[in-house]
Design a protein around this motif. Structure first.
Motif, mmCIF file in Angstrom:
data_model
loop_
_atom_site.group_PDB
_atom_site.id
_atom_site.type_symbol
_atom_site.label_atom_id
_atom_site.label_comp_id
_atom_site.label_asym_id
_atom_site.label_seq_id
_atom_site.Cartn_x
_atom_site.Cartn_y
_atom_site.Cartn_z
ATOM 1 N N GLU A 132 0.825 -1.208 0.000
ATOM 2 C CA GLU A 132 0.000 0.000 0.000
ATOM 3 C C GLU A 132 0.863 1.263 0.000
ATOM 4 O O GLU A 132 0.393 2.355 -0.258
ATOM 5 N N ASN A 133 2.153 1.075 0.248
ATOM 6 C CA ASN A 133 3.074 2.218 0.280
ATOM 7 C C ASN A 133 4.169 2.044 -0.787
ATOM 8 O O ASN A 133 5.338 2.351 -0.533
ATOM 9 N N GLY A 134 3.785 1.524 -1.954
ATOM 10 C CA GLY A 134 4.742 1.345 -3.058
ATOM 11 C C GLY A 134 5.836 0.346 -2.720
ATOM 12 O O GLY A 134 6.963 0.468 -3.178
ATOM 13 N N TRP A 135 5.528 -0.615 -1.900
ATOM 14 C CA TRP A 135 6.450 -1.676 -1.457
ATOM 15 C C TRP A 135 7.584 -1.128 -0.582
ATOM 16 O O TRP A 135 8.654 -1.715 -0.493
ATOM 17 N N ALA A 136 7.317 -0.006 0.080
ATOM 18 C CA ALA A 136 8.357 0.576 0.940
ATOM 19 C C ALA A 136 8.486 -0.206 2.253
ATOM 20 O O ALA A 136 7.546 -0.858 2.714
ATOM 21 N N LEU A 137 9.680 -0.107 2.836
ATOM 22 C CA LEU A 137 9.915 -0.625 4.182
ATOM 23 C C LEU A 137 9.695 0.520 5.163
ATOM 24 O O LEU A 137 10.012 1.669 4.852
ATOM 25 N N ASP A 138 9.173 0.186 6.343
ATOM 26 C CA ASP A 138 8.938 1.217 7.347
ATOM 27 C C ASP A 138 10.038 1.117 8.409
ATOM 28 O O ASP A 138 10.091 0.147 9.177
ATOM 29 N N LEU A 139 10.903 2.141 8.445
ATOM 30 C CA LEU A 139 12.033 2.128 9.391
ATOM 31 C C LEU A 139 11.563 2.072 10.843
ATOM 32 O O LEU A 139 12.274 1.550 11.707
ATOM 33 N N LEU A 165 12.937 0.721 -4.694
ATOM 34 C CA LEU A 165 14.253 1.306 -4.439
ATOM 35 C C LEU A 165 14.128 2.196 -3.210
ATOM 36 O O LEU A 165 13.315 3.130 -3.184
ATOM 37 N N MET A 166 14.908 1.918 -2.197
ATOM 38 C CA MET A 166 14.831 2.686 -0.956
ATOM 39 C C MET A 166 15.235 4.138 -1.190
ATOM 40 O O MET A 166 16.065 4.415 -2.063
ATOM 41 N N SER A 167 14.649 5.038 -0.404
ATOM 42 C CA SER A 167 15.050 6.449 -0.538
ATOM 43 C C SER A 167 16.415 6.637 0.124
ATOM 44 O O SER A 167 16.806 5.853 1.001
ATOM 45 N N ARG A 168 17.114 7.691 -0.261
ATOM 46 C CA ARG A 168 18.431 7.975 0.308
ATOM 47 C C ARG A 168 18.334 8.187 1.827
ATOM 48 O O ARG A 168 19.154 7.701 2.605
ATOM 49 N N GLY A 169 17.266 8.904 2.231
ATOM 50 C CA GLY A 169 17.088 9.186 3.668
ATOM 51 C C GLY A 169 16.929 7.895 4.458
ATOM 52 O O GLY A 169 17.539 7.718 5.523
ATOM 53 N N ASP A 170 16.106 6.988 3.935
ATOM 54 C CA ASP A 170 15.890 5.710 4.633
ATOM 55 C C ASP A 170 17.171 4.874 4.652
ATOM 56 O O ASP A 170 17.476 4.204 5.642
ATOM 57 N N PHE A 171 17.916 4.905 3.546
ATOM 58 C CA PHE A 171 19.136 4.085 3.487
ATOM 59 C C PHE A 171 20.179 4.619 4.465
ATOM 60 O O PHE A 171 20.850 3.849 5.157
#
Ligand SMILES: Cc1ncc(COP(=O)(O)O)c(C=O)c1O
Length: 371
Positions: A132-139, A165-171
């Motif tokens: 539901e969040n574009g396959w994002a991981l939730d930190l 693809l993870m965002s730079r901030g999350d990575f």
């Protein structure tokens, strides 16, 4: 060690070499040896003289020098070469983990990223990508997944199978979290350098410090799976030595012809990556149109990188659909069940040149089904 069957590889074993259209591969279009050698003057002649003896166990120095250039801060001494990325995953788990250790694994995932640890008697917590969040991981979920025995976080970005693809901030935050909690970060980056927009490319994990291991391979972005050359890059020299020593029990060293060809490939990797990105982008526009035409049958979250996506089948059971499609139309899709996905997704590959013909065949099958 008990290892369960590798569901994805078993599925491919059934169909890969007897099906006309593989519309679900993760690798990009390969090429003959002659085309690779033609990238560099004199390479074809030098290839004739490759010495067919054993090679240096950690990978030849000149190959490691080329691989080290993928990263911002690495030296050849930070690179350990394997016969494919999967061997590297196996030996990382053996080197880093012992019974009752705990790891956190980005999921859905390529099965060996958790299975080897399970085989060693480790506990595995799944860090779920949110569709539901574009396959994002939730930190924010990470602290809750932590245990006193947690040793490593395993991630894969760009991601198989969703293309996330993870965002730079999350990575950045993920690397900080691993450092602060004294964890290893095993970063499966086999689809790196296939970002659709260069601005989205993440730094490699190895360049954040010795907590990290970056995994690379010639198979995916560079389209040379048959070389069976993969590697890790890390500044964790204790781990490096353990992995190098365990390799004496698997392949000992890599194939000499493959090392030569991989070195040529890595010297010209930007050319190979852009050739494959062009194929992916052409295919993506065909797939976007396909899913607009069939929006009642499929839901599509467009990937940001890599050679695949993970659409959802909205009507019927995806395993039955894939099975019927391959038998009646000779088009292979990969049901999400091989990733233990229970929500009716399937993997769609974007890296093959014959995708337009495969899509035609798929649409003919869909219209036959209706009539
Ligand atoms: C995320 C991921 N890691 C590792 C591998 C293994 O790569 P190789 O088959 O080149 O060893 C794959 C292959 O599909 C993959 O998708």
């Amino acid at each position: 060690m008990q290892l369960s069957p590798f569901k994805l590889e078993r599925y491919f074993a059934k169909y890969e070499f007897n099906t006309e259209y593989l519309l679900c591969t993760s690798d990009c279009e390969a090429m003959p040896i002659a085309d690779l050698l033609a990238l560099e003057e004199g390479a074809a002649e030098r290839f004739q003289h490759v010495w067919l003896g054993y090679t240096e166990s950690q990978g030849g120095m000149s190959l490691r020098r080329e691989i080290a250039k993928v990263y911002a801060t690495t030296q050849p001494e930070d690179v350990l070469v394997f016969s494919g990325a999967n061997e590297a995953i196996y030996l990382f788990m053996l080197a880093a983990l012992k019974e009752n250790d705990h790891i956190i694994v980005h999921t859905p995932h390529y099965q060996s990223l958790s299975e080897v640890a399970k085989g060693l008697g480790c506990q595995v917590s799944l860090w779920r990508a949110r569709e539901e969040n574009g396959w994002a991981l939730d930190l924010d979920e990470l602290p809750q997944l932590m245990q006193s025995t947690t040793k490593a976080i395993i991630i894969n970005t760009p991601h198989n199978p969703t293309g996330y693809l993870m965002s730079r901030g999350d990575f950045d935050a993920l690397n900080t979290f691993a450092q602060e909690n004294n964890l290893l970060l095993f970063s499966d980056e086999v689809y790196r350098e296939s970002e659709y927009d260069m601005k989205d490319r993440l730094p490699a994990a190895v360049d954040y410090g010795p907590h990290a291991v970056s995994l690379g391979v010639t198979s995916k972005t560079y389209g040379l799976a048959g070389l069976r050359i993969g590697w890790v890059a890390t500044k964790n020299y204790d781990l490096y030595e353990k992995m190098a020593s365990l390799k004496d029990y698997t392949t000992i060293c890599n194939s000499a012809p493959s090392e030569f060809l991989a070195e040529v490939a890595m010297r010209h990797r930007k050319k190979l990556a852009s050739r494959n990105l062009e194929i992916i982008k052409n295919n993506l526009s065909i797939i976007d149109d396909l899913f607009v035409r069939h929006s009642s049958l499929f839901a599509w979250a467009r990937p940001k990188a890599g050679s695949m996506g993970f659409p959802k089948l909205l009507q019927g059971d995806v395993e039955i659909f894939c099975d019927d499609l391959v038998r009646k139309a000779g088009v292979l899709l990969l049901p999400g069940s091989v990733y233990d996905d229970t929500r009716n997704h399937f993997r769609l590959g974007l890296g093959r040149k014959n995708l337009p013909q495969a899509v035609e065949r798929l649409e003919a099958y869909l219209s036959n089904r209706k009539s």
